[in-house]
Design a protein around this motif. Sequence first.
Motif, mmCIF file in Angstrom:
data_model
loop_
_atom_site.group_PDB
_atom_site.id
_atom_site.type_symbol
_atom_site.label_atom_id
_atom_site.label_comp_id
_atom_site.label_asym_id
_atom_site.label_seq_id
_atom_site.Cartn_x
_atom_site.Cartn_y
_atom_site.Cartn_z
ATOM 1 N N TRP A 161 0.829 -1.202 0.000
ATOM 2 C CA TRP A 161 0.000 0.000 0.000
ATOM 3 C C TRP A 161 0.866 1.255 0.000
ATOM 4 O O TRP A 161 0.548 2.250 -0.632
ATOM 5 N N PHE A 220 2.890 5.938 -3.081
ATOM 6 C CA PHE A 220 3.900 6.710 -3.785
ATOM 7 C C PHE A 220 3.695 6.687 -5.290
ATOM 8 O O PHE A 220 3.957 7.671 -5.983
ATOM 9 N N ALA A 237 1.691 3.345 10.616
ATOM 10 C CA ALA A 237 2.379 2.629 9.537
ATOM 11 C C ALA A 237 3.655 3.381 9.180
ATOM 12 O O ALA A 237 3.686 4.610 9.171
ATOM 13 N N PHE A 238 4.711 2.661 8.891
ATOM 14 C CA PHE A 238 6.007 3.251 8.504
ATOM 15 C C PHE A 238 6.516 4.250 9.548
ATOM 16 O O PHE A 238 6.696 5.435 9.251
ATOM 17 N N LEU A 241 9.560 6.485 8.643
ATOM 18 C CA LEU A 241 9.204 7.547 7.699
ATOM 19 C C LEU A 241 8.541 8.691 8.445
ATOM 20 O O LEU A 241 8.758 9.876 8.143
ATOM 21 N N ALA A 245 4.543 12.166 3.039
ATOM 22 C CA ALA A 245 4.918 10.981 3.802
ATOM 23 C C ALA A 245 3.852 10.656 4.839
ATOM 24 O O ALA A 245 3.395 9.508 4.956
ATOM 25 N N VAL A 304 0.612 9.176 3.338
ATOM 26 C CA VAL A 304 0.689 7.745 3.002
ATOM 27 C C VAL A 304 0.597 6.900 4.273
ATOM 28 O O VAL A 304 -0.114 5.892 4.322
ATOM 29 N N VAL A 315 -2.401 4.115 5.025
ATOM 30 C CA VAL A 315 -2.090 2.706 5.267
ATOM 31 C C VAL A 315 -2.514 2.284 6.670
ATOM 32 O O VAL A 315 -3.060 1.192 6.863
ATOM 33 N N PRO A 364 5.796 -7.115 11.967
ATOM 34 C CA PRO A 364 6.824 -6.573 12.849
ATOM 35 C C PRO A 364 6.891 -5.055 12.705
ATOM 36 O O PRO A 364 6.643 -4.511 11.635
#
Lengths: 202, 343, 648
Positions: free
Chosen positions: A27, A32, C130-131, C134, C196, C199, C203, C590
């Motif tokens: 996703w 992106f 998420a992320f 980032l 960033a 996104v 997510v 993870p």
Amino acid sequence: MERSPHFTADLAHLPTSAHGPRSTTWWGTLGFILIEATAFALAAAAYFYLMGQTETWPPGQSPPDWLWGTVQLVLMLASLWPNLWTDRVAHADDLRRVRIGLVVMSAIGLLTLVVRAFEFGALNCRWDDNAYGSIVWVLLGLHATHLITDVGDTLVLTVLMFTKHVEPRRFTDVTDNCVYWNFVVCAWVPLWALLYVVPRLV
Amino acid sequence: MRARAPMALLCIGGLAGCERVRHGVQSALDPAGHQAGRIADLWWLFLAVLAAVYALVLILLLVAAFRPRRRGRVPVGSAFPQEAPTERRLTRVLVAWAVGTTAIILTLTGFSYAVDRDILSLGHRAELTVEITAKQWWWQVKYDDPVPNRSFETANEIRLPVGVPVRVILKAQDVIHSFWVPNLHGKTDLIPGRVNETVIVANREGRFRGQCAEFCGFQHANMALDVVAVPRAEFDAWRESQLAPAVAPSDEQSQEGQRVFLTSACVMCHTIRGTTAASRVGPDLTHIATRPSLAAGTLPYSKGNLAGWIADPQRIKPGSQMPVTGLSADQLQSVLAYLDGLK
Amino acid sequence: MSARDTSARDSARFIRRDGPALGEAETHARLERTWATPPGLWGWLSSVDHKQVGRRYIVTAFVFFLLAGLLALAMRMQLAGPNQTLLTPDRYNQIFTMHGTTMMFLFAVPVMEAFAIYLVPLMVGTRAIAFPRLNAFSYWVYLAGGVMLWVAFILNVGPDVGWFSYVPLAGPQFGPGKRTDFWAQMVTFTEVAALAVAVEIIVTVLKQRAPGMSLNRIPLFVWGQLVTSSMVVFAMPAVMVSSSMLIMDRLIGTHFFNPAEGGDALLWQHLFWFFGHPEVYIIFLPATGFVSSILPVFARRPIFGYTALVLALFATGFLGFGLWVHHMFVTGLPHLGNSFYTAASMAIAIPSGIQIFCWLATLWDGRPRFATPLLFIIGFIVIFVLGGLSGIMLASVPIDSQVHDTYFVVAHFHYVLIGGAVFPLFGAVYYWFPKFTGRMLSERAGAWNFALFFVGFNLAFFPMHILGLIGMPRRIYSYPAGLGWDDLNLLATAGALILAAGVLVFLGNVWHSLKYGLVAGDNPWGAGTLEWATSSPPPSVNFVHIPVVTGREPLWEEPNGLAAVSGLRVDQRELLLTTVVDAEPDVREPSPMPSIWPLLSAIAVTVLFIGSIFTPWAVVWGSIPLAVGLIGWFWPKSPPDTPEPVVE
């Protein structure tokens, strides 16, 4: 101390990674892709806008030479086949084949960069000639940036697949990278038309 | 309670506004032209309708917040039922609300389109053409004529005959500016590389003020212009006098002034028709003494103000294109005498 | 079951996961060890905890709010009377540019992102955003962009061409020096950060919701942030493209906006406003999320019209992309086109109106208690609706032709932005402060805060409607006497000072309450959403057990406590991914440990971006440290899965 809550399900059996839309990185890659696609679309819109402002297009230069751009187009479309193959073997966690696929994709990627360098030389305009030159260089440059980052990503992944860091997550990284390469190729098709075909039609 | 505060403010604001809107030389609510009149009417209509909507919302808010309701503990959780009849009723009101909003929007849009078409139709009846080139930070005004030697240039001023639509061609030489004379019409931008057009017409005599309405740099705040509406006969007379070359200096001081003018930096930027000064970098000064103001509306015209301007333009309008001229006191006096005679 | 999953091979007695076998105290302790950020400076720099990153964003955004507010006061002092000379034209032009730029790019969008970063994972019942790396990276990039811009301003090379930087004024010929380049590159910094975060939010919302939180049970705040993030994805590229074109025109001689060589000044306006109009909805929609969160709690009934509100969010999101030309009504574009944009601009009032109705209905059918958060919501309705109505006036081309670029527009956008975003934001601060800090803000100071804001704001900005109509254009450093503008300007300045007093009360309230505020429990307001199901402030892991959701207001649905799922690891960072529509458990994902690489990469990006203001070669040379940073970031740290150690 508090009581434990009532547990309705035990999830220990769930996998710790997955391909495709079951994973967050897929996703993220999609996100992106949407961002970059919007940027391309807007740059293309700017191209048409500037074209509409000018009497002749290109205004005083000849259109970019066919050769290198079309070589790039053929090369990129052809690369979809090893790309899809790599995607398939990564889904199957086949390390040996994935290594082969990544080496092939790295080589193809580097080749596209070489071709891209020749394309810049064959544009028949400079970015500071006029608005046409500016938008042509920016469109090609924007796509070149995607090529560079994707090739970089592929090279790093290739190296990783030859180290001790091979684990299930690496295979999903490979499939995400394949998705991104598909986007880079698909973005090139309309851009190629814009840069090489449209100036010859109007 | 809480909504009374804004209501009171609205009234105060309204009262404060009322007296100002009746008379204003740069006011959209004191229309002196056809388009400004139609736009003002449209605005009052919008205000009436939307103020009523606002009042309704405020009343609903007050009622919703403060209406009396049954006391007692309110259970939460699944024991807190949403009464189906209330939900259904509210849903019906919601639908009515959405329909009502749409109806109001459509009506207002319709009126807006109607006024838009009306004010556009004026273009066909234009009898005069004026060409404005906006520069940082003044207005170059050219009165066009089919006969070339009956065209002339002036600066920061438009005079027009009452009741006669004037086509205004809008060009910019450097950055984007905006031509706005609120008593007569809405604004239109002047954009480098493009030619825009608008039409203005005055329904009554008067002197109005226009101002650049697109931020154009340092002295955007001081880029105004005078728009003077006069009877036709007076306009024709003015036009003839503007066409004539500069009045020759009659006395010694003025003649000295002309000599100083023509031999110093002034001629690098200014035109005085009938002399050798022919540069178009700055405003045309042929009939400067007839203008209501100086430096694009920054100062009212007077000999004293002119003196101050020429002596130190950077003090009055810092950053403007006119440099300090470095004239001596005597030279300044003679130039003043000369320029003040350019009627 | 995949053969890759090691758990199938290992005997159960070697795995320690949460569940009935592990006691509560032990679970808490092990999870805290696993998820805590290391103390000290290194931990602070390498943190990937969304709560820490979210707090940083909020504090930084508020600092910029205060700085931009001081600039506003400076402008109001200068304009309090005619022909004043407090500020030179150059300084004034820099100040109004910095005020708008700071408010829009460095405060309004980032603060909404900040609340999303902190609250969305909690509200959907997950352990991390998420992320996460980032996320950390995006904060440093945002900070760098803001600091760069303000350093430039302090050194008297700040941008001075307005927050939307029209060309040719901002171009190479009429905007010499580096002023506008700092502006344009700051845009690049903040847009990278915003994209960033967008996104990450998308997510998180699609993949990390707690089991049972199907799409129709997602809190409205989360819906709002999802739609907002989608708008960011499609709108921000426009300003990145246009600001990059501007830098190129100024630095390497391209001609995008140069009419003499085929370019067009209006291309800038189209590209900028294609971003700029959605931008204001990117600021407003999260604020509607605040309102939809706070109202049910203080009206003490679930929100009315959930479905209508969700649809209104989507409608606003879509329509918001079809309005941008209303910023260009007076540029001489074809009239037929303008009419279309009038219709679209009017149409967006419909979903907004529906939202207002649903909120009023919730209040009407509820039993309100007038705590500070509700006061700010009421203030929001009074102020925002007025701003929306003046917006309907602006949608009409003839009316706009008179009031465009005047103080009428200044009044309009402050009514919709302060009313529509800042008031809900302050309500949100009062509402969620207990969750973030564990302490309540003072209600008494809160009432004063609200009253000073409300009175000060209206006094400052209502007169501006009239000023615009009687001829006062925007962005003028002074005005002459005799045009009837003096009194109204003085009134506006007085209002601004009262508003500033309200800000001081707020700051005092925060300062005092951090030390001496009433200790808040898990759920001091009796709210229904998941963030209130954990402690205040939440533990590093957010939720000791991933909850199971059975309704839109989970805590109201299950007053006897939420059920949970078990089986997640306690010795490694792990969170649960669920399916997109029905939120059924799917994957154990993870989650990253703290890492310094986001900061290092952000430093590399900063060097690249700032360098490219001065030379195009910075892009080439600067990408080398950036590549190093990114490779360091993504290079796996530990050997692949080994059987977990046995912990008794």
